[in-house]
Design an enzyme around this catalytic site. Sequence first.
Site, PDB file in Angstrom:
ATOM      1  N   GLU A  59      27.563 106.377  20.609  1.00  0.00           N
ATOM      2  CA  GLU A  59      26.278 106.029  21.211  1.00  0.00           C
ATOM      3  C   GLU A  59      25.772 104.751  20.566  1.00  0.00           C
ATOM      4  O   GLU A  59      25.583 104.700  19.339  1.00  0.00           O
ATOM      5  CB  GLU A  59      25.235 107.133  20.986  1.00  0.00           C
ATOM      6  CG  GLU A  59      23.869 106.722  21.539  1.00  0.00           C
ATOM      7  CD  GLU A  59      22.761 107.748  21.307  1.00  0.00           C
ATOM      8  OE1 GLU A  59      22.633 108.257  20.170  1.00  0.00           O
ATOM      9  OE2 GLU A  59      22.026 108.035  22.266  1.00  0.00           O
ATOM     10  N   TRP A  60      25.564 103.729  21.363  1.00  0.00           N
ATOM     11  CA  TRP A  60      24.988 102.511  20.804  1.00  0.00           C
ATOM     12  C   TRP A  60      23.474 102.559  20.945  1.00  0.00           C
ATOM     13  O   TRP A  60      22.943 102.514  22.050  1.00  0.00           O
ATOM     14  CB  TRP A  60      25.522 101.264  21.498  1.00  0.00           C
ATOM     15  CG  TRP A  60      24.984 100.011  20.850  1.00  0.00           C
ATOM     16  CD1 TRP A  60      24.640  99.859  19.538  1.00  0.00           C
ATOM     17  CD2 TRP A  60      24.701  98.767  21.482  1.00  0.00           C
ATOM     18  NE1 TRP A  60      24.178  98.579  19.300  1.00  0.00           N
ATOM     19  CE2 TRP A  60      24.205  97.891  20.487  1.00  0.00           C
ATOM     20  CE3 TRP A  60      24.841  98.294  22.790  1.00  0.00           C
ATOM     21  CZ2 TRP A  60      23.827  96.578  20.754  1.00  0.00           C
ATOM     22  CZ3 TRP A  60      24.474  96.984  23.053  1.00  0.00           C
ATOM     23  CH2 TRP A  60      23.970  96.135  22.043  1.00  0.00           C
ATOM     24  N   GLU A 112       9.726 108.361  21.622  1.00  0.00           N
ATOM     25  CA  GLU A 112      10.660 109.500  21.489  1.00  0.00           C
ATOM     26  C   GLU A 112      11.507 109.374  20.220  1.00  0.00           C
ATOM     27  O   GLU A 112      12.643 109.836  20.174  1.00  0.00           O
ATOM     28  CB  GLU A 112      11.537 109.624  22.740  1.00  0.00           C
ATOM     29  CG  GLU A 112      10.693 109.923  23.976  1.00  0.00           C
ATOM     30  CD  GLU A 112      11.267 111.012  24.891  1.00  0.00           C
ATOM     31  OE1 GLU A 112      12.352 111.550  24.599  1.00  0.00           O
ATOM     32  OE2 GLU A 112      10.601 111.322  25.887  1.00  0.00           O
ATOM     33  N   HIS A 133      13.070 113.933  23.772  1.00  0.00           N
ATOM     34  CA  HIS A 133      13.078 114.178  22.325  1.00  0.00           C
ATOM     35  C   HIS A 133      11.686 114.513  21.851  1.00  0.00           C
ATOM     36  O   HIS A 133      10.729 113.859  22.234  1.00  0.00           O
ATOM     37  CB  HIS A 133      13.568 112.939  21.577  1.00  0.00           C
ATOM     38  CG  HIS A 133      14.905 112.474  22.056  1.00  0.00           C
ATOM     39  ND1 HIS A 133      15.071 111.863  23.271  1.00  0.00           N
ATOM     40  CD2 HIS A 133      16.137 112.550  21.491  1.00  0.00           C
ATOM     41  CE1 HIS A 133      16.354 111.587  23.443  1.00  0.00           C
ATOM     42  NE2 HIS A 133      17.018 111.992  22.388  1.00  0.00           N
ATOM     43  N   LYS A 153      19.739 116.267  28.374  1.00  0.00           N
ATOM     44  CA  LYS A 153      19.726 116.351  26.905  1.00  0.00           C
ATOM     45  C   LYS A 153      18.319 116.638  26.399  1.00  0.00           C
ATOM     46  O   LYS A 153      17.349 116.033  26.860  1.00  0.00           O
ATOM     47  CB  LYS A 153      20.214 115.030  26.310  1.00  0.00           C
ATOM     48  CG  LYS A 153      20.142 114.996  24.793  1.00  0.00           C
ATOM     49  CD  LYS A 153      20.442 113.617  24.222  1.00  0.00           C
ATOM     50  CE  LYS A 153      20.219 113.634  22.715  1.00  0.00           C
ATOM     51  NZ  LYS A 153      20.107 112.299  22.127  1.00  0.00           N
TER      52      LYS A 153
END
Length: 444
Positions: free
Chosen positions: A44-45, A84, A141, A168
């Site tokens: 994940e960048w 987030e 998140h 997610k």
Amino acid sequence: MVNVKGLKIGEGQPKICVPVVAGNIEEIKNQANRIMFTPADMVEWRVDHLRRSDDIPSVLVALEVLKENLQDKPVLFTFRTAEEGGKKRISAEKYSNLYEAVIKSGNADLIDIEYFLGNRIIKPLIKMAHEHGIKVILSNHDFKKTPPADEMIKRMTGMKNAGADIAKIAVMPHSSSDVLELLTATEAMKKIENPIPIITVSMSALGLVSRITGEVFGSAVTFASAGRTSAPGQIDADELDRITNTIHYNLKDSDRIKLNESAKNVRFKNKRNIILIGFMGTGKTTVGKRLGEKTGMIVKEIDDMIEESAGMSITSIFEKRGEEAFRDIESAQVNKVSNMEGVIVSCGGGTVMRRRNVDRLKRKGCIILLRGTPELVYERVKRGGDKRPLLNRYQSRGYISWLMKKRRDTYMAVADYIIDVDGKNSDIIADEILEFVYNRKKRR
Ligand code: S3P
């Protein structure tokens, strides 16, 4: 299940995703190189950590550099907003422009879009991503608390309905019941209509169990670190890989027992070949020799045949002619041994990855899989010098585990019998094979 460049997200062992958290291109290169030594399935960048993340051309150059340094590992592109838990704030317009440019660049395999940005932003981006063959994770998140399970289910279902390929949610627990709340929501998402893969995380040390139990409760990806972390509770990728491997092998061991049981009914006729397969360093050559000594059968070592036919070492074939050419020579040797009878064939680690090799080999014999842990293989290949071009560049336990996972389903599917080799010597393994093929012990 979502297939990203052959990586099956939402099936089997949770995929390990390692974040790149870098301020500039130099750091990106270093981290990418470091990640190649780990068992990361994808990367994940976190572009919000890039110093020049507000300059689209700089972002695109950095992404290209990252891609070049990761070989074929899928890249997930993420701008995590400050709201987030990310590093920076960004206006809705800039966010959309950035994502559009990245989608068009073709250098991201997946993108993460924050669900709470709302339909006006997420809908057009999802549409555009899908037109470019890019998968979308909608995410949410909460770094402060864990919402009730019902609320988390509602959010993830909403993500699915908005068109996410993967949903997610990552939340902060304050008690063990908060962790359970997250797991309850995870489990419940299996039961919705047309479920999609989900990623759920209970953060911090308290939530660590959520990062390792994805295969049981249904979380498809787990985030781990290679040096720098991007969220609280991430542990080292190798460590996470060991734990999830242990869970996977124990869950799947019933398959192995079933396979071995049914294989016992296969009556082994004289003149059939005994074919040894398995990952590099699991002992195919040594066990093949032992079997030869015990039975008087001729041993055919595919790697030796390849070197003989090409007139150069395996390393030279890889260097001068490339892997595909190597595989073609390998298939030609498989054809040769498949015309023989009553021989022991010791394959190379990659031989059975070509289906037609398997078909040929199976016609004349039974396939015995030697299965070892990445730790065992690493210890052995470390000592073995540079005979194995595939392992030279990133020699590490992590890289071995990564390659092994790519192959293990094929190994399992083609095997007639499986032997775990850790802690056993070649003599014991050879006897176990003979007991299986002849149902009796052979002379020593
Ligand atoms: C390979 C394994 C090697 C050799 C070549 C490629 C592989 O054989 O054929 O380096 O793809 O796993 P061993 O498994 O005998 O090392």
